[in-house]
Motif scaffolding. Structure first.
Motif, PDB file in Angstrom:
ATOM      1  N   VAL A  52       0.842  -1.200   0.000  1.00 19.09           N
ATOM      2  CA  VAL A  52       0.000   0.000   0.000  1.00 19.09           C
ATOM      3  C   VAL A  52       0.879   1.252   0.000  1.00 19.09           C
ATOM      4  N   TRP A  53       1.914   1.245   0.845  1.00 18.05           N
ATOM      5  CA  TRP A  53       2.850   2.378   0.825  1.00 18.05           C
ATOM      6  C   TRP A  53       3.470   2.522  -0.565  1.00 18.05           C
ATOM      7  N   ASP A  54       3.847   1.400  -1.123  1.00 22.83           N
ATOM      8  CA  ASP A  54       4.472   1.409  -2.431  1.00 22.83           C
ATOM      9  C   ASP A  54       3.534   1.980  -3.486  1.00 22.83           C
ATOM     10  N   SER A  89      18.939  -3.741  -3.134  1.00 24.41           N
ATOM     11  CA  SER A  89      17.730  -3.875  -2.317  1.00 24.41           C
ATOM     12  C   SER A  89      17.113  -5.258  -2.468  1.00 24.41           C
ATOM     13  N   GLY A  90      17.178  -5.813  -3.691  1.00 24.66           N
ATOM     14  CA  GLY A  90      16.636  -7.152  -3.907  1.00 24.66           C
ATOM     15  C   GLY A  90      17.373  -8.211  -3.110  1.00 24.66           C
ATOM     16  N   VAL A  91      18.694  -8.096  -3.058  1.00 24.80           N
ATOM     17  CA  VAL A  91      19.489  -9.062  -2.286  1.00 24.80           C
ATOM     18  C   VAL A  91      19.179  -8.936  -0.795  1.00 24.80           C
ATOM     19  N   LEU A  92      19.075  -7.712  -0.289  1.00 25.92           N
ATOM     20  CA  LEU A  92      18.745  -7.514   1.133  1.00 25.92           C
ATOM     21  C   LEU A  92      17.381  -8.093   1.468  1.00 25.92           C
ATOM     22  N   LEU A  93      16.440  -7.989   0.537  1.00 24.84           N
ATOM     23  CA  LEU A  93      15.090  -8.490   0.767  1.00 24.84           C
ATOM     24  C   LEU A  93      15.090  -9.993   1.003  1.00 24.84           C
ATOM     25  N   ARG A 104      13.211 -10.246  13.107  1.00 21.17           N
ATOM     26  CA  ARG A 104      13.065 -10.607  11.692  1.00 21.17           C
ATOM     27  C   ARG A 104      11.892  -9.874  11.063  1.00 21.17           C
ATOM     28  N   LEU A 105      10.815  -9.715  11.823  1.00 21.09           N
ATOM     29  CA  LEU A 105       9.641  -9.019  11.301  1.00 21.09           C
ATOM     30  C   LEU A 105       9.970  -7.554  10.994  1.00 21.09           C
ATOM     31  N   VAL A 106      10.691  -6.898  11.911  1.00 19.05           N
ATOM     32  CA  VAL A 106      11.102  -5.503  11.689  1.00 19.05           C
ATOM     33  C   VAL A 106      12.014  -5.417  10.470  1.00 19.05           C
ATOM     34  N   TYR A 107      12.974  -6.343  10.367  1.00 13.09           N
ATOM     35  CA  TYR A 107      13.886  -6.374   9.223  1.00 13.09           C
ATOM     36  C   TYR A 107      13.100  -6.558   7.920  1.00 13.09           C
ATOM     37  N   LEU A 114      11.979  -0.657   1.567  1.00 15.07           N
ATOM     38  CA  LEU A 114      13.114  -0.133   0.811  1.00 15.07           C
ATOM     39  C   LEU A 114      13.080  -0.636  -0.632  1.00 15.07           C
ATOM     40  N   MET A 115      12.874  -1.940  -0.802  1.00 18.83           N
ATOM     41  CA  MET A 115      12.857  -2.519  -2.145  1.00 18.83           C
ATOM     42  C   MET A 115      11.753  -1.919  -2.992  1.00 18.83           C
ATOM     43  N   MET A 116      10.559  -1.811  -2.438  1.00 15.23           N
ATOM     44  CA  MET A 116       9.428  -1.307  -3.208  1.00 15.23           C
ATOM     45  C   MET A 116       9.564   0.187  -3.521  1.00 15.23           C
ATOM     46  N   THR A 117      10.218   0.925  -2.627  1.00 15.58           N
ATOM     47  CA  THR A 117      10.452   2.348  -2.893  1.00 15.58           C
ATOM     48  C   THR A 117      11.429   2.519  -4.057  1.00 15.58           C
TER      49      THR A 117
END
Length: 458
Positions: A52-54, A89-93, A104-107, A114-117
Motif C-alpha cells: 500500500v505504501w508502495d 535492495s533485492g538481495v537484502l530483501l 526478523r519481522l522488523v527487518y 526499501l525494495m518497493m520504494t
C-alpha cells in the motif's frame, strides 16, 4: 518510425523489472512463511502494508518525474541512477538475519519497504517513457508489445531458474553468502537475478531515447484535479488493478499448490516426452505462452480494436480458470493443468500490453482535453494499480490459506486447506476476470475517438 534498437532497449527495462516482480509476487509469500518463518497472518499484513505504501508513493514519483529536466530527458536518467540500488535492495530483501521473530519481522518491513520504494523510483519513470518515445498510437502498442515480450522473457528466465539456483546454492556453500542452508540458497539465487537486472537496466538506458518534447508541467494540484475528473483513467486504472489481481492470486498460490497438493516430484508423461512437473516449470511455461499472447496482441488489436480484444480475452481467461478446479491428480490431470496454463497465459499475454497502450491513450486524451503534460502522473497510476492489485491479492491469498487451515511446512494438509488452494487457482481469479469485462465495457476511448482528438488538435 522508431529504431529496432530502441524497441529492444525499451523491452530490456521491463525484462529487469519483471524478473524481480514475478519473484516477489510468486515466491516471496512462501519465502516469508516457510524460509523466513513468519506466521501466515504476519506475512499477510506485511505484504499488504508495504505494498500500500508502495502504491501511494507511485503518484508522488510520477509528479517528480514530470518536473525532472536533464540532458538525457525527463524519465530515462532514472534507469541509470537507480539500477544499482535496485539490485542491492533485492538481495537484502531475500537475506534472512539471525534474529528472533520480532527482529526478523522488523527487518522484513524495512527491507520490503526499501525494495518497493526503489522499484517505484525506477519503474514509474520507465513506464512513463512510453508516452515520450513516440506520438503514434499504434506504435505505442508496438513499443508496449516489445516491453511485455521482454518482460515475459525475463519472467521465464527468473521463474524457470529460481528453484535450480536455490538447489545449487544449497548444495554449494559459497563464501559470499551471509547464511547457509535454505536461507543462504535463496539469498544466493537473488544475487544472480539482481546482477542480471542491473545490467539490463543499464542497457535500457543506453539504447533508448526520448523523442517527444512535452509541454512544461503545470501546477501539481491542477494535474491531480484533472486526473480525478478523467473517466477513462478511472476505468483503465480499475481494470489494471483487477488484471494484476488475477495474475497474482494464481501466481502466489502456485508454490503452495505444488508443495502441499501436487508435490514436486511428479513426472508428466506426454507420450513423446516426459519431464518433472514442479512449480517453476508450470510458471515458466506460462511466461513463454504470455510471450505468444503479446505477439498476438498487435494484430488482434489492430483488427478488433484494443477494447474488444481485451473483453474477449478476459472472458476466455475466466472460463478456463473455472475448468482448472475440476482437474484430478493424475497424469491426465497434470496434462490438463498444463494445457489450461498455456491457454490462460496466452490470453493474459494479449491483455498485458493493451493496458499500458491504453494508459498512453489516456495520457493523450488528458493532453487534448486539458492541455496538461502529466504523463508520468498518469503512468504512475498504472503502476499504483498494479501494486494495489498485488497487495490485495498477496495478502488475501495468505489470509485465505490461514482461514482454511493451511499449516506451513506441514507434511499433510487438511481437505479444507486443499480446497482453499484449489479455489485460489480457479473460481476466485475467474470472478476477478469477469469484473474486468464489466469495467472494460465502460471504457470510452476507442482508436477512432483518439484519432478524432488528434485531428481536431491539428
Amino acid at each position: 518510425m522508431a529504431k529496432l534498437t530502441e524497441k529492444i532497449g525499451y523491452g530490456m527495462g521491463d525484462m529487469a523489472s519483471s524478473m524481480f516482480w514475478k519473484i516477489f509476487s510468486y515466491y516471496l509469500p512462501i519465502f516469508y512463511s516457510d524460509i523466513f518463518n513468519l506466521p501466515l497472518t504476519h506475512t499477510a499484513t506485511l505484504m499488504f502494508v508495504t505494498r500500500v505504501w508502495d502504491a501511494v508513493s507511485d503518484p508522488m514519483m510520477g509528479a517528480i518525474c514530470d518536473r525532472t529536466n536533464t540532458r538525457w530527458g525527463k524519465y530515462r536518467p532514472y534507469l541509470l541512477w537507480f539500477s544499482l540500488p535496485f539490485a542491492i535492495s533485492g538481495v537484502l530483501l531475500f537475506t534472512t538475519p539471525d534474529y528472533a521473530e520480532q527482529g526478523r519481522l522488523v527487518y522484513a518491513y524495512i527491507t520490503y519497504i526499501l525494495m518497493m520504494t526503489v522499484y517505484t523510483c525506477i519503474n514509474v519513470p520507465y513506464a512513463s517513457m512510453l508516452g515520450v518515445m513516440t506520438s503514434d498510437s499504434y506504435e505505442k502498442t508496438v513499443f508496449s508489445s516489445y516491453r511485455m515480450f521482454f518482460a515475459y522473457g525475463g519472467s521465464f528466465i527468473a521463474l524457470y531458474s529460481w528453484e535450480p539456483l536455490c538447489k545449487f546454492f544449497s548444495a554449494h556453500k559459497l563464501f559470499f553468502l551471509t547464511v547457509k542452508g535454505q536461507t543462504g540458497a535463496w539469498q544466493g539465487a537473488m544475487m544472480v537475478i539482481a546482477t542480471v537486472c542491473f545490467l539490463l537496466f543499464i542497457g535500457s538506458f543506453l539504447f533508448t531515447r526520448e523523442h517527444v518534447k512535452e509541454a512544461k508541467a503545470g501546477k501539481l494540484m491542477n494535474d491531480f484535479r484533472f486526473l480525478v475528473r478523467n473517466f477513462p483513467w478511472w476505468m483503465i486504472t480499475c481494470t489494471a488493478l483487477c488484471t494484476n489481481l488475477f495474475n497474482t492470486v494464481r501466481g502466489a498460490t502456485v508454490a503452495y499448490y505444488f508443495k502441499y497438493y501436487i508435490g514436486d516430484s511428479n513426472m508428466v508423461d506426454m507420450g513423446f516426452v516426459s519431464f518433472l512437473f514442479y512449480a517453476g516449470v508450470f510458471l515458466a511455461i506460462g511466461e513463454v505462452c504470455n510471450m505468444i499472447g503479446v505477439v498476438c496482441a498487435m494484430p488482434l488489436s489492430k483488427r478488433l480494436g484494443k477494447k474488444t480484444t481485451f473483453i474477449v480475452s478476459a472472458v476466455v481467461m475466466s472460463v478456463f480458470s473455472i475448468m482448472f478446479f475440476y482437474l484430478p491428480l493424475s497424469n491426465g490431470g497434470f496434462i490438463g493443468m498444463l494445457l489450461l496454463q498455456v491457454l490462460i497465459s496466452i490470453f493474459t499475454g494479449v491483455v498485458s500490453p493493451l493496458v499500458w497502450s491504453m494508459y498512453a491513450d489516456v495520457a493523450d486524451y488528458s493532453y487534448y482535453k486539458h492541455g496538461t503534460a502529466s504523463t508520468a502522473l498518469i503512468f504512475s497510476s498504472g503502476s499504483m494499480a498494479q501494486k494495489f492489485g498485488g497487495a490485495i491479492a498477496g495478502s488475501a491469498v495468505l489470509l485465505l490459506f490461514s482461514a482454511f487451515g493451511l499449516q506451513p511446512n506441514s507434511v499433510s494438509q487438511t481437505p479444507n486447506a486443499i480446497l482453499g488452494m484449489k479455489l485460489a487457482m480457479s473460481y476466485i481469479p475467474a470472478a476477478v476476470s469477469l469484473l474486468t469485462v464489466g469495467l472494460m465495457m465502460l471504457y470510452p476511448l476507442t482508436t477512432e475517438r483518439i484519432e478524432t482528438f488528434k485531428n481536431s488538435e491539428s
